[in-house]
Design a protein around this motif. Structure first.
Motif, PDB file in Angstrom:
ATOM      1  N   THR A 165      30.294  48.459  43.855  1.00 16.30           N
ATOM      2  CA  THR A 165      30.576  49.822  44.305  1.00 16.30           C
ATOM      3  C   THR A 165      31.552  49.787  45.484  1.00 16.30           C
ATOM      4  O   THR A 165      31.212  50.183  46.591  1.00 16.30           O
ATOM      5  CB  THR A 165      29.274  50.554  44.692  1.00 16.30           C
ATOM      6  N   PRO A 166      32.756  49.300  45.251  1.00 16.30           N
ATOM      7  CA  PRO A 166      33.721  49.166  46.342  1.00 16.30           C
ATOM      8  C   PRO A 166      34.134  50.525  46.911  1.00 16.30           C
ATOM      9  O   PRO A 166      34.163  51.527  46.198  1.00 16.30           O
ATOM     10  CB  PRO A 166      34.908  48.455  45.693  1.00 16.30           C
ATOM     11  N   GLU A 167      34.453  50.522  48.186  1.00 15.97           N
ATOM     12  CA  GLU A 167      34.916  51.722  48.881  1.00 15.97           C
ATOM     13  C   GLU A 167      36.434  51.819  48.799  1.00 15.97           C
ATOM     14  O   GLU A 167      37.110  51.939  49.817  1.00 15.97           O
ATOM     15  CB  GLU A 167      34.458  51.681  50.342  1.00 15.97           C
ATOM     16  N   ALA A 168      36.963  51.734  47.597  1.00 13.32           N
ATOM     17  CA  ALA A 168      38.413  51.759  47.395  1.00 13.32           C
ATOM     18  C   ALA A 168      38.720  52.510  46.107  1.00 13.32           C
ATOM     19  O   ALA A 168      37.948  52.457  45.151  1.00 13.32           O
ATOM     20  CB  ALA A 168      38.947  50.335  47.308  1.00 13.32           C
ATOM     21  N   ASP A 169      39.838  53.196  46.097  1.00 18.62           N
ATOM     22  CA  ASP A 169      40.313  53.865  44.895  1.00 18.62           C
ATOM     23  C   ASP A 169      41.217  52.925  44.129  1.00 18.62           C
ATOM     24  O   ASP A 169      41.998  52.184  44.730  1.00 18.62           O
ATOM     25  CB  ASP A 169      41.113  55.122  45.259  1.00 18.62           C
ATOM     26  N   GLY A 170      41.123  52.976  42.796  1.00 18.76           N
ATOM     27  CA  GLY A 170      41.999  52.171  41.970  1.00 18.76           C
ATOM     28  C   GLY A 170      41.268  51.601  40.779  1.00 18.76           C
ATOM     29  O   GLY A 170      40.133  51.972  40.478  1.00 18.76           O
ATOM     30  N   GLU A 171      41.933  50.683  40.111  1.00 20.48           N
ATOM     31  CA  GLU A 171      41.365  50.029  38.938  1.00 20.48           C
ATOM     32  C   GLU A 171      40.437  48.907  39.398  1.00 20.48           C
ATOM     33  O   GLU A 171      40.806  48.106  40.245  1.00 20.48           O
ATOM     34  CB  GLU A 171      42.491  49.476  38.065  1.00 20.48           C
ATOM     35  N   VAL A 172      39.237  48.885  38.816  1.00 27.61           N
ATOM     36  CA  VAL A 172      38.233  47.894  39.204  1.00 27.61           C
ATOM     37  C   VAL A 172      38.241  46.753  38.194  1.00 27.61           C
ATOM     38  O   VAL A 172      38.221  46.975  36.979  1.00 27.61           O
ATOM     39  CB  VAL A 172      36.829  48.528  39.281  1.00 27.61           C
ATOM     40  N   PHE A 173      38.264  45.534  38.714  1.00 25.34           N
ATOM     41  CA  PHE A 173      38.281  44.318  37.911  1.00 25.34           C
ATOM     42  C   PHE A 173      37.076  43.462  38.286  1.00 25.34           C
ATOM     43  O   PHE A 173      36.640  43.463  39.438  1.00 25.34           O
ATOM     44  CB  PHE A 173      39.535  43.487  38.198  1.00 25.34           C
ATOM     45  N   GLU A 174      36.605  42.686  37.343  1.00 21.48           N
ATOM     46  CA  GLU A 174      35.606  41.670  37.630  1.00 21.48           C
ATOM     47  C   GLU A 174      36.341  40.391  38.033  1.00 21.48           C
ATOM     48  O   GLU A 174      37.348  40.035  37.419  1.00 21.48           O
ATOM     49  CB  GLU A 174      34.747  41.401  36.402  1.00 21.48           C
ATOM     50  N   VAL A 175      35.836  39.711  39.056  1.00 23.53           N
ATOM     51  CA  VAL A 175      36.413  38.444  39.498  1.00 23.53           C
ATOM     52  C   VAL A 175      35.640  37.315  38.828  1.00 23.53           C
ATOM     53  O   VAL A 175      34.444  37.159  39.053  1.00 23.53           O
ATOM     54  CB  VAL A 175      36.340  38.285  41.033  1.00 23.53           C
ATOM     55  N   LEU A 176      36.324  36.525  37.996  1.00 25.77           N
ATOM     56  CA  LEU A 176      35.678  35.402  37.319  1.00 25.77           C
ATOM     57  C   LEU A 176      35.703  34.136  38.168  1.00 25.77           C
ATOM     58  O   LEU A 176      34.799  33.301  38.066  1.00 25.77           O
ATOM     59  CB  LEU A 176      36.364  35.119  35.979  1.00 25.77           C
ATOM     60  N   HIS A 177      36.727  33.977  38.981  1.00 24.72           N
ATOM     61  CA  HIS A 177      36.863  32.791  39.835  1.00 24.72           C
ATOM     62  C   HIS A 177      37.854  33.138  40.934  1.00 24.72           C
ATOM     63  O   HIS A 177      38.747  33.967  40.735  1.00 24.72           O
ATOM     64  CB  HIS A 177      37.391  31.602  39.013  1.00 24.72           C
ATOM     65  N   LEU A 178      37.706  32.521  42.079  1.00 23.77           N
ATOM     66  CA  LEU A 178      38.644  32.699  43.176  1.00 23.77           C
ATOM     67  C   LEU A 178      39.105  31.323  43.645  1.00 23.77           C
ATOM     68  O   LEU A 178      38.299  30.527  44.123  1.00 23.77           O
ATOM     69  CB  LEU A 178      37.985  33.462  44.328  1.00 23.77           C
ATOM     70  N   SER A 179      40.392  31.046  43.446  1.00 19.04           N
ATOM     71  CA  SER A 179      41.006  29.843  44.013  1.00 19.04           C
ATOM     72  C   SER A 179      41.643  30.278  45.322  1.00 19.04           C
ATOM     73  O   SER A 179      42.468  31.185  45.328  1.00 19.04           O
ATOM     74  CB  SER A 179      42.085  29.284  43.084  1.00 19.04           C
ATOM     75  N   ALA A 180      41.270  29.647  46.418  1.00 15.67           N
ATOM     76  CA  ALA A 180      41.758  30.098  47.720  1.00 15.67           C
ATOM     77  C   ALA A 180      42.115  28.932  48.631  1.00 15.67           C
ATOM     78  O   ALA A 180      41.637  28.844  49.762  1.00 15.67           O
ATOM     79  CB  ALA A 180      40.721  31.007  48.372  1.00 15.67           C
ATOM     80  N   PRO A 181      43.008  28.041  48.177  1.00 18.86           N
ATOM     81  CA  PRO A 181      43.300  26.853  48.992  1.00 18.86           C
ATOM     82  C   PRO A 181      43.981  27.153  50.319  1.00 18.86           C
ATOM     83  O   PRO A 181      43.822  26.406  51.273  1.00 18.86           O
ATOM     84  CB  PRO A 181      44.212  26.023  48.086  1.00 18.86           C
ATOM     85  N   GLY A 182      44.733  28.248  50.398  1.00 21.32           N
ATOM     86  CA  GLY A 182      45.441  28.567  51.632  1.00 21.32           C
ATOM     87  C   GLY A 182      45.076  29.922  52.187  1.00 21.32           C
ATOM     88  O   GLY A 182      45.856  30.524  52.922  1.00 21.32           O
ATOM     89  N   ARG A 183      43.896  30.411  51.854  1.00 22.70           N
ATOM     90  CA  ARG A 183      43.483  31.735  52.344  1.00 22.70           C
ATOM     91  C   ARG A 183      43.491  31.777  53.870  1.00 22.70           C
ATOM     92  O   ARG A 183      43.917  32.763  54.471  1.00 22.70           O
ATOM     93  CB  ARG A 183      42.105  32.074  51.797  1.00 22.70           C
ATOM     94  N   ASP A 184      43.049  30.708  54.502  1.00 21.60           N
ATOM     95  CA  ASP A 184      43.010  30.677  55.966  1.00 21.60           C
ATOM     96  C   ASP A 184      44.411  30.652  56.582  1.00 21.60           C
ATOM     97  O   ASP A 184      44.570  30.905  57.778  1.00 21.60           O
ATOM     98  CB  ASP A 184      42.191  29.483  56.461  1.00 21.60           C
ATOM     99  N   LEU A 185      45.436  30.382  55.769  1.00 18.78           N
ATOM    100  CA  LEU A 185      46.812  30.362  56.261  1.00 18.78           C
ATOM    101  C   LEU A 185      47.545  31.682  56.045  1.00 18.78           C
ATOM    102  O   LEU A 185      48.662  31.861  56.552  1.00 18.78           O
ATOM    103  CB  LEU A 185      47.607  29.245  55.576  1.00 18.78           C
TER     104      LEU A 185
END
Length: 192
Positions: A165-185
């Motif tokens: 139940t996100p607090e955002a307008d738009g198209e909602v997608f299911e996340v199957l996996h998140l690759s985030a090797p440089g998220r902290d950058l």
């Protein structure tokens, strides 16, 4: 930061288990991709959360153009092209990136909108920056970003959520996996 997305709209009644299996087998391949901030492996299923289509639509935030180009031209994208044909790949220049307080992502929201023709351009992008900040501050938000495509004068808002139940307008997608090797950058805040 650069945002990128391609959409594979699948035939009606497509077995989305095929996509789920594909991501389960291959999703980890970008978990250490140089230059990648994050890749959210996204799907929409017809009839769920308002979706009119079955779709596989990964969304990327890149730290470097070199990383993005290595993916597109160096082999990462080839598997998509080989299995589904060559989809159009949308790209946006990053305006802002904000971290939220959630610990994982189960859903994503993407909203595309035109940059208004009237008024100063700076006001339009300042509004997008403010919206990303607001979204990231909402309960259950993992992150929020905004970017712009100046060839189409289109803004894209992207956010990841730990609940459905996100607090955002738009198209909602299911996340199957998140690759985030440089998220902290990924650079935080406004990018100009």
């Amino acid at each position: 930061m650069h945002a990128m997305q391609y959409e594979l709209t699948l035939p009606a009644g497509y077995d989305m288990g095929v996509i789920r299996d594909r991501v389960a087998r291959r999703g980890h391949l970008l978990d250490d991709w140089d230059g990648l901030g994050l890749k959210a492996y996204l799907i929409r299923e017809c009839g769920l959360r308002g979706s009119p289509v079955d779709q596989y639509a990964p969304f990327y935030l890149w730290n470097t153009v070199d990383g993005m180009n290595a993916f597109l031209w160096g082999g990462g994208f080839q598997g998509v092209r080989d299995d589904f044909g060559r989809p159009s790949v949308r790209q946006w220049t990053g305006l802002t990136y904000e971290e939220g307080g959630a610990s994982h992502a189960r859903f994503a929201v993407r909203r595309r909108q035109p940059v208004p023709d009237d008024g100063p351009l700076a006001d339009a992008v300042a509004d997008a920056v403010g919206e990303a900040r607001r979204l990231a501050g909402e309960d259950g938000a993992l992150l929020a970003a905004a970017a712009v495509d100046t060839s189409r004068w289109e803004l894209v808002h992207f956010s990841l959520w730990e609940h459905d139940t996100p607090e955002a307008d738009g198209e909602v997608f299911e996340v199957l996996h998140l690759s985030a090797p440089g998220r902290d950058l990924l650079p935080r805040g406004r990018r100009w």
